[in-house]
Design a protein around this motif. Structure first.
Motif, mmCIF file in Angstrom:
data_model
loop_
_atom_site.group_PDB
_atom_site.id
_atom_site.type_symbol
_atom_site.label_atom_id
_atom_site.label_comp_id
_atom_site.label_asym_id
_atom_site.label_seq_id
_atom_site.Cartn_x
_atom_site.Cartn_y
_atom_site.Cartn_z
ATOM 1 N N CYS A 3 9.263 22.934 9.354
ATOM 2 C CA CYS A 3 10.554 22.257 9.441
ATOM 3 C C CYS A 3 11.275 22.744 10.703
ATOM 4 O O CYS A 3 11.373 23.945 10.944
ATOM 5 N N CYS A 5 14.330 22.932 11.389
ATOM 6 C CA CYS A 5 15.637 23.578 11.202
ATOM 7 C C CYS A 5 15.530 25.097 11.229
ATOM 8 O O CYS A 5 16.525 25.785 11.369
ATOM 9 N N CYS A 7 14.058 26.828 8.627
ATOM 10 C CA CYS A 7 14.018 27.356 7.261
ATOM 11 C C CYS A 7 12.662 27.947 6.909
ATOM 12 O O CYS A 7 12.536 28.673 5.929
ATOM 13 N N TRP A 40 12.992 12.947 6.190
ATOM 14 C CA TRP A 40 14.184 13.393 5.478
ATOM 15 C C TRP A 40 13.750 14.247 4.299
ATOM 16 O O TRP A 40 13.137 13.764 3.360
ATOM 17 N N ARG A 41 14.076 15.528 4.376
ATOM 18 C CA ARG A 41 13.771 16.450 3.280
ATOM 19 C C ARG A 41 14.832 16.313 2.210
ATOM 20 O O ARG A 41 15.976 16.665 2.417
ATOM 21 N N CYS A 45 16.213 22.445 2.468
ATOM 22 C CA CYS A 45 17.270 22.455 3.488
ATOM 23 C C CYS A 45 17.925 21.097 3.700
ATOM 24 O O CYS A 45 19.019 21.011 4.248
ATOM 25 N N SER A 47 17.015 18.649 5.728
ATOM 26 C CA SER A 47 16.942 18.169 7.109
ATOM 27 C C SER A 47 16.575 16.691 7.170
ATOM 28 O O SER A 47 15.776 16.203 6.376
ATOM 29 N N HIS A 48 17.153 15.983 8.135
ATOM 30 C CA HIS A 48 16.848 14.575 8.386
ATOM 31 C C HIS A 48 16.747 14.403 9.893
ATOM 32 O O HIS A 48 17.701 14.677 10.609
ATOM 33 N N PHE A 49 15.581 13.978 10.366
ATOM 34 C CA PHE A 49 15.354 13.908 11.806
ATOM 35 C C PHE A 49 14.281 12.894 12.154
ATOM 36 O O PHE A 49 13.516 12.451 11.295
ATOM 37 N N VAL A 56 12.594 16.600 18.614
ATOM 38 C CA VAL A 56 13.328 16.401 17.369
ATOM 39 C C VAL A 56 14.684 15.819 17.686
ATOM 40 O O VAL A 56 15.447 16.383 18.490
ATOM 41 N N TRP A 58 17.991 14.830 15.676
ATOM 42 C CA TRP A 58 18.640 14.984 14.377
ATOM 43 C C TRP A 58 19.438 13.750 14.001
ATOM 44 O O TRP A 58 20.069 13.136 14.843
#
Length: 59
Positions: A3, A5, A7, A40-41, A45, A47-49, A56, A58
């Motif tokens: 990921c 981000c 995490c 999109w998780r 976390c 995250s959406h990207f 990446v 965002w």
């Protein structure tokens, strides 16, 4: 892939089969991947990207 981000979670994307969601990947001349649709998780976390030409972006 990890990921982006930070995490530390591993993302597993489905590129084949009938189950959804399913992503597609295209490579440019410089071997940089573009993945569609966005990633999109919905757990962890959140995250959406987008991954476009290896970068990446965002959401």
């Amino acid at each position: 892939m990890l990921c982006p981000c930070g995490c530390g979670e591993t993302l597993n994307l489905r590129f084949f089969g009938n189950r959804r969601p399913r992503w597609s990947v295209a490579w440019d001349r410089e071997a940089r991947p573009t993945v569609r649709p966005s990633i999109w998780r919905r757990t962890g976390c959140g995250s959406h990207f987008n991954l476009v030409r290896g970068r990446v972006l965002w959401c």
